[in-house]
Scaffold this active site. Structure first.
Site, PDB file in Angstrom:
ATOM      1  N   LYS A   1       0.812  -1.220   0.000  1.00  0.00           N
ATOM      2  CA  LYS A   1       0.000   0.000   0.000  1.00  0.00           C
ATOM      3  C   LYS A   1       0.845   1.270   0.000  1.00  0.00           C
ATOM      4  CE  LYS A   1      -1.474   0.783   4.783  1.00  0.00           C
ATOM      5  NZ  LYS A   1      -2.646   1.230   5.517  1.00  0.00           N
ATOM      6  N   ASP A   2       2.142   1.150   0.302  1.00  0.00           N
ATOM      7  CA  ASP A   2       3.017   2.319   0.246  1.00  0.00           C
ATOM      8  C   ASP A   2       3.698   2.479  -1.107  1.00  0.00           C
ATOM      9  OD1 ASP A   2       2.480   3.074   2.879  1.00  0.00           O
ATOM     10  OD2 ASP A   2       3.991   1.707   3.667  1.00  0.00           O
TER      11      ASP A   2
ATOM     12  N   ARG B   1      -8.359   8.297   4.421  1.00  0.00           N
ATOM     13  CA  ARG B   1      -9.326   7.235   4.112  1.00  0.00           C
ATOM     14  C   ARG B   1     -10.061   6.786   5.382  1.00  0.00           C
ATOM     15  NH1 ARG B   1      -8.824   2.009   4.995  1.00  0.00           N
ATOM     16  NH2 ARG B   1      -6.664   2.277   5.632  1.00  0.00           N
ATOM     17  N   ARG B   2      -9.295   6.533   6.442  1.00  0.00           N
ATOM     18  CA  ARG B   2      -9.918   6.105   7.704  1.00  0.00           C
ATOM     19  C   ARG B   2     -10.752   7.242   8.288  1.00  0.00           C
ATOM     20  NH1 ARG B   2      -4.229   3.235   9.182  1.00  0.00           N
ATOM     21  NH2 ARG B   2      -4.719   1.213   8.249  1.00  0.00           N
TER      22      ARG B   2
ATOM     23  N   ARG C   1       1.491  10.332  14.035  1.00  0.00           N
ATOM     24  CA  ARG C   1       2.526   9.790  13.154  1.00  0.00           C
ATOM     25  C   ARG C   1       3.472   8.937  13.970  1.00  0.00           C
ATOM     26  NH1 ARG C   1       4.717  11.827   8.590  1.00  0.00           N
ATOM     27  NH2 ARG C   1       5.609   9.751   8.583  1.00  0.00           N
TER      28      ARG C   1
ATOM     29  N   ARG D   1       3.180   5.012  18.299  1.00  0.00           N
ATOM     30  CA  ARG D   1       1.738   5.288  18.308  1.00  0.00           C
ATOM     31  C   ARG D   1       1.052   4.625  19.490  1.00  0.00           C
ATOM     32  NH1 ARG D   1      -0.587   5.800  12.214  1.00  0.00           N
ATOM     33  NH2 ARG D   1       1.245   6.772  11.338  1.00  0.00           N
TER      34      ARG D   1
ATOM     35  N   CYS E   1      -1.254   8.126  -1.993  1.00  0.00           N
ATOM     36  CA  CYS E   1      -1.496   7.480  -0.703  1.00  0.00           C
ATOM     37  C   CYS E   1      -2.237   8.418   0.232  1.00  0.00           C
ATOM     38  CB  CYS E   1      -0.199   6.973  -0.099  1.00  0.00           C
ATOM     39  SG  CYS E   1       0.850   8.268   0.548  1.00  0.00           S
TER      40      CYS E   1
HETATM   41  C1  DPM Z   1      -0.630   4.389   3.726  1.00  0.00           C
HETATM   42  C2  DPM Z   1      -1.587   4.802   4.669  1.00  0.00           C
HETATM   43  C3  DPM Z   1      -1.069   4.472   5.939  1.00  0.00           C
HETATM   44  C4  DPM Z   1       0.212   3.845   5.721  1.00  0.00           C
HETATM   45  C5  DPM Z   1      -2.875   5.478   4.351  1.00  0.00           C
HETATM   46  C6  DPM Z   1      -4.123   4.587   4.509  1.00  0.00           C
HETATM   47  C7  DPM Z   1      -1.723   4.703   7.261  1.00  0.00           C
HETATM   48  C8  DPM Z   1      -1.397   6.013   7.878  1.00  0.00           C
HETATM   49  C9  DPM Z   1      -2.067   6.208   9.219  1.00  0.00           C
HETATM   50  C10 DPM Z   1      -0.707   4.497   2.272  1.00  0.00           C
HETATM   51  N1  DPM Z   1       0.451   3.861   4.376  1.00  0.00           N
HETATM   52  O1  DPM Z   1      -4.076   3.436   4.936  1.00  0.00           O
HETATM   53  O2  DPM Z   1      -5.227   5.083   4.210  1.00  0.00           O
HETATM   54  O3  DPM Z   1      -3.031   5.517   9.580  1.00  0.00           O
HETATM   55  O4  DPM Z   1      -1.618   7.059   9.953  1.00  0.00           O
HETATM   56  C11 DPM Z   1       1.318   1.753   6.617  1.00  0.00           C
HETATM   57  C12 DPM Z   1       0.956   0.745   7.566  1.00  0.00           C
HETATM   58  C13 DPM Z   1       1.263  -0.490   6.963  1.00  0.00           C
HETATM   59  C14 DPM Z   1       1.815  -0.226   5.710  1.00  0.00           C
HETATM   60  C15 DPM Z   1       0.400   0.962   8.917  1.00  0.00           C
HETATM   61  C16 DPM Z   1      -1.103   1.090   9.005  1.00  0.00           C
HETATM   62  C17 DPM Z   1       1.115  -1.894   7.535  1.00  0.00           C
HETATM   63  C18 DPM Z   1       0.008  -2.709   6.947  1.00  0.00           C
HETATM   64  C19 DPM Z   1       0.185  -3.232   5.540  1.00  0.00           C
HETATM   65  C20 DPM Z   1       1.180   3.273   6.734  1.00  0.00           C
HETATM   66  N2  DPM Z   1       1.854   1.138   5.545  1.00  0.00           N
HETATM   67  O5  DPM Z   1      -1.826   1.231   8.013  1.00  0.00           O
HETATM   68  O6  DPM Z   1      -1.597   1.020  10.148  1.00  0.00           O
HETATM   69  O7  DPM Z   1       1.211  -3.836   5.187  1.00  0.00           O
HETATM   70  O8  DPM Z   1      -0.759  -3.063   4.775  1.00  0.00           O
END
Ligand code: DPM
Length: 321
Positions: free
Chosen positions: A89-90, A140-141, A158, A164, A251
């Site tokens: 997702k990143d 999104r959330r 962050r 967190r 993202c």
């Molecule tokens: C991206 C988002 C977030 C990450 C945006 C989204 C969450 C940021 C936040 C694109 N990357 O999800 O809408 O909630 O502050 C990220 C996480 C993981 C990969 C952590 C998470 C782990 C889970 C995975 C940060 N990137 O989402 O809690 O591998 O999918």
């Protein structure tokens, strides 16, 4: 007599970010590769990315695609590393010239999870009190939860997972929304109070899956990676990524998805929501799993006909001040 000179197989260099989650994921990939190719050497090289260095700015305000991937991509193009392991997702949907998504590994549960402060033990989204402070920096959330629970207060957060959780435990927040997959990989599933149903929160594109990026002109690595590809996950993620790409979302947009494979069919649901939670556009398409990308494009066009573009334009105008 002629002798055959065989050069020893090259060591395959795997690039990773330095965060705990990134390393767990990278060592897992290294181990899987080693299982399939016991005679080959795989070494891990770590690098810091821009996203790791600026921890005090909200993700949505940084507005840069490839925040967590760029340094690794430069390393691949400079032949310093051969592949890079990312949380899919990143990984932006458009990759730099010369690099490709070499494989997608089997997905963990892609859902979002609710983690609550000890004083709310046993509570879930629909029982948390009015005004509860929810920590997330995902638009999104934020948009989806505001839509369903307008009585909560939302606050940016962050830092890595431990940071967190530390802020939550210290009482700065009543609850956090995090990816279930990240908590699971770090052996912190016990902190999940509720796996949030997709009716409330559609997950991010590619959430829970790992994407491995490599050079497009490196057939040896592309071949090595085939061994750890998980085809149903890949089909689902290709549909999700095509949907996001077609909507030109990065993202930091309130775009969510859900996918399911049933026999040869792929069911793709997607949504775009206003940041203030006042409207949410959502629809579902079904088609052949082998036509994953076409399905993603179809869904994007369907949501556009229902006003998704206006919502996105409004958001792009707000965050790119
Ligand atoms: C991206 C988002 C977030 C990450 C945006 C989204 C969450 C940021 C936040 C694109 N990357 O999800 O809408 O909630 O502050 C990220 C996480 C993981 C990969 C952590 C998470 C782990 C889970 C995975 C940060 N990137 O989402 O809690 O591998 O999918």
């Amino acid at each position: 007599m002629s002798s055959t000179v065989t050069s020893p197989a090259r060591t395959i260099r795997i690039g990773s970010r330095k965060s705990q989650l990134a390393l767990v994921q990278t060592y897992w990939v290294q181990e899987q590769l080693k299982k399939h190719y016991p005679d080959r050497d795989f070494e891990v090289q770590t690098m810091s990315t821009h996203g790791d260095k600026i921890l005090d700015v909200a993700l949505s305000k940084i507005g840069d695609k490839g925040l967590f991937t760029k340094e690794l991509e430069v390393g691949m193009l400079n032949q310093e590393i051969d592949l890079a392991v990312h949380s899919l997702k990143d990984l932006p949907t458009a990759l730099p010239e010369g690099l490709v998504l070499g494989c997608v590994t089997e997905r963990e549960n892609p859902a979002d999870a609710l983690v609550v402060h000890a004083k709310h033990q046993g509570k879930q989204l629909d029982t948390l009190p009015e005004g509860a402070v929810i920590g997330t920096s995902s638009l999104r959330r934020l948009a989806q939860l505001r839509y369903h629970f307008p009585h909560f207060t939302f606050k940016d957060i962050r830092g890595n997972l431990n940071t967190r959780l530390g802020k939550l435990d210290a009482g700065e927040f009543d609850a956090l929304i995090l990816a279930a997959a990240g908590l699971k990989r770090l052996d912190m599933s016990d902190r999940i109070h509720q796996v949030i149903p997709s009716e409330i929160s559609l997950h991010a594109v590619g959430q829970g899956a790992l994407g491995i990026e490599c050079r497009g002109d490196d057939p040896e690595i592309l071949d090595v990676l085939k061994a750890i590809e998980h085809s149903p996950t890949a089909q689902r993620c290709y549909a999700e990524r095509a949907f996001l790409r077609e909507l030109e979302g990065g993202c930091q947009v309130p775009i969510g998805v859900n996918t399911e494979i049933k026999g040869n069919s792929l069911i793709l649901t997607g949504m775009v929501a206003r940041l203030d939670g006042t409207s949410l556009i959502k629809d579902t398409v079904t088609g052949e799993a082998t036509e994953a990308e076409a399905l993603g494009v179809e869904l994007a066009q369907l949501l556009r006909q229902q006003g998704a573009q206006e919502i996105l334009d409004e958001i792009f105008a707000q965050i790119q001040r």
